[in-house]
Design a protein around this motif. Structure first.
Motif, mmCIF file in Angstrom:
data_model
loop_
_atom_site.group_PDB
_atom_site.id
_atom_site.type_symbol
_atom_site.label_atom_id
_atom_site.label_comp_id
_atom_site.label_asym_id
_atom_site.label_seq_id
_atom_site.Cartn_x
_atom_site.Cartn_y
_atom_site.Cartn_z
ATOM 1 N N ARG A 179 0.838 -1.208 0.000
ATOM 2 C CA ARG A 179 0.000 0.000 0.000
ATOM 3 C C ARG A 179 0.868 1.252 0.000
ATOM 4 N NH1 ARG A 179 -4.582 -0.363 4.479
ATOM 5 N NH2 ARG A 179 -5.234 1.525 3.351
ATOM 6 N N LEU A 180 1.982 1.241 0.773
ATOM 7 C CA LEU A 180 2.885 2.396 0.760
ATOM 8 C C LEU A 180 3.516 2.588 -0.609
ATOM 9 C CD1 LEU A 180 4.718 2.068 4.202
ATOM 10 C CD2 LEU A 180 3.109 3.874 3.505
ATOM 11 N N ARG A 181 3.821 1.493 -1.301
ATOM 12 C CA ARG A 181 4.403 1.595 -2.636
ATOM 13 C C ARG A 181 3.413 2.243 -3.609
ATOM 14 N NH1 ARG A 181 5.425 -3.249 -3.148
ATOM 15 N NH2 ARG A 181 7.571 -3.226 -2.378
ATOM 16 N N VAL A 182 2.154 1.871 -3.505
ATOM 17 C CA VAL A 182 1.139 2.461 -4.383
ATOM 18 C C VAL A 182 0.995 3.959 -4.117
ATOM 19 C CG1 VAL A 182 -1.318 2.490 -4.931
ATOM 20 C CG2 VAL A 182 -0.121 0.300 -4.680
ATOM 21 N N VAL A 183 0.948 4.316 -2.831
ATOM 22 C CA VAL A 183 0.794 5.730 -2.473
ATOM 23 C C VAL A 183 2.021 6.525 -2.910
ATOM 24 C CG1 VAL A 183 0.579 7.339 -0.552
ATOM 25 C CG2 VAL A 183 -0.744 5.210 -0.548
ATOM 26 N N ASN A 184 3.201 5.952 -2.724
ATOM 27 C CA ASN A 184 4.430 6.653 -3.115
ATOM 28 C C ASN A 184 4.505 6.824 -4.631
ATOM 29 O OD1 ASN A 184 7.156 7.680 -2.301
ATOM 30 N ND2 ASN A 184 7.815 6.036 -3.673
ATOM 31 N N THR A 185 4.077 5.802 -5.370
ATOM 32 C CA THR A 185 4.067 5.908 -6.834
ATOM 33 C C THR A 185 3.137 7.017 -7.292
ATOM 34 O OG1 THR A 185 4.546 3.548 -7.051
ATOM 35 C CG2 THR A 185 3.600 4.662 -8.973
ATOM 36 N N ARG A 186 2.003 7.126 -6.633
ATOM 37 C CA ARG A 186 1.068 8.198 -6.991
ATOM 38 C C ARG A 186 1.690 9.570 -6.731
ATOM 39 N NH1 ARG A 186 -4.029 9.989 -7.665
ATOM 40 N NH2 ARG A 186 -4.629 11.842 -6.490
ATOM 41 N N ALA A 187 2.387 9.725 -5.609
ATOM 42 C CA ALA A 187 3.030 11.004 -5.301
ATOM 43 C C ALA A 187 4.114 11.327 -6.326
ATOM 44 C CB ALA A 187 3.608 10.977 -3.890
ATOM 45 N N ILE A 188 4.881 10.326 -6.741
ATOM 46 C CA ILE A 188 5.922 10.543 -7.754
ATOM 47 C C ILE A 188 5.297 10.936 -9.090
ATOM 48 C CG2 ILE A 188 7.726 9.397 -9.102
ATOM 49 C CD1 ILE A 188 8.374 7.740 -6.627
ATOM 50 N N ASP A 189 4.238 10.237 -9.485
ATOM 51 C CA ASP A 189 3.568 10.557 -10.747
ATOM 52 C C ASP A 189 3.041 11.992 -10.737
ATOM 53 O OD1 ASP A 189 4.110 8.031 -11.627
ATOM 54 O OD2 ASP A 189 2.118 7.225 -11.166
ATOM 55 N N LEU A 190 2.458 12.397 -9.631
ATOM 56 C CA LEU A 190 1.930 13.748 -9.537
ATOM 57 C C LEU A 190 3.051 14.776 -9.605
ATOM 58 C CD1 LEU A 190 -0.368 15.725 -9.092
ATOM 59 C CD2 LEU A 190 -0.176 15.319 -6.631
ATOM 60 N N THR A 191 4.161 14.511 -8.899
ATOM 61 C CA THR A 191 5.281 15.446 -8.933
ATOM 62 C C THR A 191 5.864 15.564 -10.331
ATOM 63 O OG1 THR A 191 5.809 14.880 -6.637
ATOM 64 C CG2 THR A 191 7.509 16.001 -7.901
ATOM 65 N N GLU A 192 6.023 14.438 -11.023
ATOM 66 C CA GLU A 192 6.549 14.470 -12.380
ATOM 67 C C GLU A 192 5.598 15.203 -13.322
ATOM 68 O OE1 GLU A 192 7.261 10.433 -13.362
ATOM 69 O OE2 GLU A 192 9.211 10.346 -12.359
ATOM 70 N N ALA A 193 4.303 15.030 -13.113
ATOM 71 C CA ALA A 193 3.332 15.744 -13.946
ATOM 72 C C ALA A 193 3.412 17.247 -13.723
ATOM 73 C CB ALA A 193 1.918 15.240 -13.648
ATOM 74 N N LEU A 194 3.579 17.669 -12.478
ATOM 75 C CA LEU A 194 3.709 19.097 -12.187
ATOM 76 C C LEU A 194 4.984 19.673 -12.813
ATOM 77 C CD1 LEU A 194 2.601 19.136 -8.436
ATOM 78 C CD2 LEU A 194 1.333 20.056 -10.376
ATOM 79 N N LEU A 195 6.080 18.923 -12.756
ATOM 80 C CA LEU A 195 7.329 19.379 -13.362
ATOM 81 C C LEU A 195 7.190 19.479 -14.879
ATOM 82 C CD1 LEU A 195 9.943 17.356 -11.263
ATOM 83 C CD2 LEU A 195 9.454 19.815 -11.136
ATOM 84 N N LEU A 196 6.515 18.504 -15.481
ATOM 85 C CA LEU A 196 6.307 18.543 -16.923
ATOM 86 C C LEU A 196 5.433 19.722 -17.319
ATOM 87 C CD1 LEU A 196 6.657 17.190 -19.688
ATOM 88 C CD2 LEU A 196 4.637 15.807 -19.178
#
Length: 363
Positions: A179-196
């Motif tokens: 569950r922590l891996r899923v939540v962390n992946t979502r946070a990374i995806d969101l951060t990368e989307a904001l940077l893009l």
């Protein structure tokens, strides 16, 4: 920039008006004096038998001329001050609105009355700039608030999971880590989307010719496993469509559109069509999908950041809500447009129109 203090524009205009009036008066009196000297005889008889001697007339001309010039000076200064104030009144309103804007008040408008002239064109342009700036600031504040909320959500979930694990150390740690891996992946995806999104807004790329048809095939091939998992078919078609821009950003644009078309579709029997076309001066990329029937008002809101289309079919691959916002920003960074329209049978049709690249030079 620091500047030395100087006279106001109103004072300078007043002196200019008065100076012009004085010069005109001097020229007029000089012409009259020249006429008296060159045209009148030494002695002229007038009505009643009286004699008019030119020398006496010239001696009396100078005091009269001085008096006239004094009157012209007073009239020029007073009239120039009034006229300058009247002419500069619109500029005073514009300056006041500018100072309000520098203090953060963007809701104020000049709304200069009267017929169209240079001052009113300036005031209307300034009002339009304030309106666009106010809308942009409001959009940025909304985006910052939404981004903060979206970033806080996975962090809050992680904290809750860790608190629970600390309180109950005998629970299944493998499930917790998943569950922590899923939540962390979502946070990374969101951060990368904001940077893009930030990179696209800054247009920090070197334009080069890019074929949209190749990007469509690459995106469809990369997302084919996801489409098969969702039971959605992908069909790519069209012709060579070259645009000038960043290949990485345009690939991201195409991938986002195809990904959205797959995950927001009819489960088990949906379809996605990707088409490219080249026209006079423009190229287009069109992505259509099947799905539920959507209203035009709802479709027009889908480019807003963090709008995930809650009324549409949702899956675990629905993303972070920045897909179409990124697409729109990338299109605008390439001087293009993004158009969304509902399909009568259900689903949406998304069209990206970009300026065409110059044809390659044959050797």
């Amino acid at each position: 920039m620091d500047r030395e203090p100087g006279p106001s524009v109103r004072i300078r205009l007043t002196l200019s008006y008065a100076g012009f009036l004085m010069v005109a008066g001097v020229l007029l009196l000089g012409a009259m004096y020249w006429y008296l000297v060159s045209s009148l005889p030494d002695v002229t008889s007038v009505a009643g038998g009286h004699l008019l001697i030119r020398s006496d007339l010239l001696r009396g001309f100078l005091p009269a001329a001085v008096a006239v010039m004094a009157v012209l000076l007073v009239v020029g200064l007073l009239g120039g001050w009034i006229l300058a104030g009247h002419m500069l009144a619109p500029l005073t309103r514009i300056t006041y609105a500018t100072r309000l804007a520098t203090r953060g008040s963007l809701a104020h408008r000049i709304e200069l009355p009267g017929r169209q002239d240079e001052f009113r064109e300036l005031a209307d342009a300034f009002d339009g700039m304030l309106a666009r700036l106010e809308a942009h600031v409001a959009e940025q504040r909304r985006f910052a608030a939404n981004a903060s909320h979206e970033l806080r959500t996975p962090l809050a979930i992680s904290k809750s999971l860790l608190d629970v694990a600390h309180a109950t150390p005998d629970q299944d740690m493998g499930r917790l880590l998943d569950r922590l891996r899923v939540v962390n992946t979502r946070a990374i995806d969101l951060t990368e989307a904001l940077l893009l999104l930030s990179r696209a807004e800054q247009r920090s790329f070197t334009p080069e010719p890019v074929d949209l048809s190749l990007l469509a095939e690459e995106a469809a091939e990369a997302l084919l496993p996801l489409a098969e998992e969702q039971g959605v078919t992908i069909e790519t078609r069209g012709e060579i469509a070259r645009a000038n821009g960043s290949q990485a950003l345009l690939l991201q644009l195409t991938t986002n559109l195809v990904h959205n078309a797959i995950v927001h579709n009819l489960p088990g029997h949906g379809a996605v069509w990707v088409d490219t076309a080249a026209g006079p001066g423009t190229v287009t990329l069109t992505v259509e999908n099947t799905g539920e029937k959507l209203g035009p008002d709802f479709v027009s809101t889908l480019t807003e950041p963090f709008r995930r289309g809650t009324e549409r079919v949702r899956t675990d691959h629905a993303g972070v809500g920045l897909g179409l916002a990124i697409v729109q920003t990338i299109a605008q960074a390439h001087h293009g447009t993004l158009t969304l329209a509902p399909r009568p049978a259900g689903g949406i049709r998304v069209t990206v129109e970009l300026p065409a690249a110059a044809p390659p030079v044959e050797p």
